[in-house]
Design a protein around this motif. Structure first.
Motif: not given
Length: 358
Positions: A266-271, A319-323, A326-329, A334-339
Motif C-alpha cells: 500500500r505504501m509503495r503504491e502511494a509513494l 538520490s535516495h531515501v529509505r522509509v 510500520k502500522d497503518r496509522e 509518513l505518507l502525509s509528511a512526504l506529500g
C-alpha cells in the motif's frame, strides 16, 4: 583486530531518531513488542544479581526452534552486528579479501577493514552469480537477505547453490538474516555445511533495539571457533530471557509478517506518486527522489514530525531515501509528511504509542 585499521577507521552512519517527539521511520524496527515482555524483563532483574548461565540453554533452544536447527549450533551474541563481527574475527586475517554486496549495510566493509582485510564490492543483485575465480580469491563472502537498503531477499535455492560454490572454492559464506524474520523464507541455517555462518538479530522483528540480543549459527569447526571466541556472559540475563520469550511468540510473528506485507505494498503504491519506490521483501522501502534534493526531502518530512533515512550514505546511492514500514496509522502520517497522502500530520506523541501486540 588490526591496530592500524582501528586508528584510521570511521564510524558508520545509521538510522534511529533520538527525539521522541518525532515519528521515526529512519530505523526499521517493529513498532510493537510481544505481550509479556515487561513481565519477563522485570522477572530478570532479580536474577541479574548473579552472573548468567554462560551456556544459555533456554535462549539457544528458543533460537534453534525459531530457525529450525539444533541448539548446539546457536552462538548467543549481543545483537546481530556482534554476530557479524565474531564471524569476521574468526574467519579473517590481515591481507584477506572479502566479497561484499553494494549497496548494502555499511558495517560489513567497516568490520572487514577492522580485521586488516579488504572489501571487494559487487553489485548486490549479481553477488550470487560471481565467477568461481573471484570466489577463490576471497576468504569470505557476505550475503544480506533481505538486502539493506534495497529490500530484495535472496532466492533460497540460489543461495544454497552459492553456498555450495563457496564450499568448493574454500570461501566462508556469512549470511546476514537481520530482516529475514519478516518473511516466510527459510533460514540458511538449513545449509548444514561448515562454510556457512548465519547472523540473526532480535532487534528489528521484536521492536527491541536497545535490548541487544542476537545469535550466530554455524556447524563443525566454525561453530567451535565461534563458541570459543565469543565473550563470556555474552548476553545479559534480561536479554537472554526476553529474547527467548520473544522467539516463542509465533502469533506475534505471524501477525507482524501479514501487517508488513499488506502495508508495504500500500505504501509503495502511494509513494510511486512522487518517487521511484522499489519493490521489497523487507520492512522498508528504498525510494529514488529523482532530481529533488535529498536533504530537502528529509527536512520537509521532519517539519511534519517524521524522520526518514538519508540513503545517500549507502555506497553508490546519491538520490535516495529509505522509509520503514510500520502500522497503518503511522504509515499514513509518513505518507502525509512526504506529500503523497492526506492525513493528520501532527507531531508524534510517544506516550500514546501502543507498545505491545499479540
Amino acid at each position: 583486530m588490526h591496530p592500524e585499521s582501528i586508528r584510521t577507521g570511521d564510524r558508520v552512519p545509521h538510522g534511529g531518531e533520538p527525539d521522541r517527539d518525532v515519528l521515526d521511520f529512519s530505523a526499521n524496527t517493529n513498532p510493537y513488542t510481544p505481550d509479556g515482555v515487561e513481565r519477563v524483563f522485570e522477572g530478570a532483574l532479580e536474577a541479574s544479581r548473579r552472573y548468567p548461565d554462560d551456556d544459555y540453554p533456554d535462549f539457544r533452544t528458543a533460537a534453534a526452534e525459531f530457525v529450525d536447527c539444533e541448539p548446539e549450533r546457536v552462538i548467543p551474541t549481543p545483537g546481530g552486528l556482534a554476530a557479524i563481527r565474531l564471524a569476521m574475527e574468526c574467519s579473517l586475517e590481515p591481507g584477506d579479501e572479502v566479497l561484499i554486496p553494494s549497496p548494502s549495510f555499511g558495517e560489513y566493509a567497516r568490520e572487514v577493514r577492522l580485521q586488516g582485510a579488504s572489501p571487494r564490492f559487487v553489485p548486490h543483485d549479481e553477488l550470487l552469480a560471481v565467477e568461481d575465480g573471484l570466489l577463490e580469491d576471497c576468504q569470505l563472502a557476505v550475503v544480506c537477505t533481505p538486502n539493506n537498503p534495497t529490500g530484495e531477499a535472496a532466492d533460497p535455492d540460489a543461495l544454497a547453490a552459492f553456498a555450495a560454490r563457496c564450499g568448493a572454492a574454500g570461501t566462508t559464506l556469512l549470511v546476514d538474516e537481520a530482516f529475514l524474520g519478516f518473511t516466510e523464507l527459510p533460514s540458511a541455517a538449513r545449509l548444514e555445511t561448515e562454510r556457512v555462518i548465519v547472523a540473526r538479530s532480535l532487534t528489528k522483528l521484536f521492536g527491541l533495539p536497545g535490548l541487544r540480543a542476537g545469535f550466530a549459527i554455524a556447524t563443525g569447526e566454525r561453530r567451535d571457533a565461534l563458541e570459543t571466541a565469543r565473550r563470556a556472559w555474552s548476553l545479559g540475563t534480561p536479554a537472554a530471557r526476553v529474547g527467548a520469550h520473544c522467539l516463542r511468540r509465533d502469533a506475534f510473528v505471524r501477525e507482524t509478517r501479514e501487517r508488513v506485507e499488506r502495508e508495504r505494498e500500500r505504501m509503495r503504491e502511494a509513494l510511486e506518486r512522487r518517487f521511484d519506490a522499489a519493490p521489497s521483501d523487507a520492512p522498508y522501502l528504498l525510494c529514488d527522489v529523482g532530481d529533488r534534493d535529498v536533504d530537502s526531502v528529509i527536512a520537509s518530512a521532519r517539519e511534519h514530525g517524521v524522520a526518514i533515512r538519508d540513503a545517500t550514505t549507502f555506497r553508490g546511492l546519491d538520490s535516495h531515501v529509505r522509509v520503514a514500514v510500520k502500522d497503518r496509522e503511522r504509515n499514513d502520517r509518513l505518507l502525509s509528511a512526504l506529500g503523497v497522502y492526506e492525513a493528520d500530520s501532527h507531531r508524534f506523541d510517544e506516550s500514546s504509542e501502543q507498545r505491545t501486540s499479540e
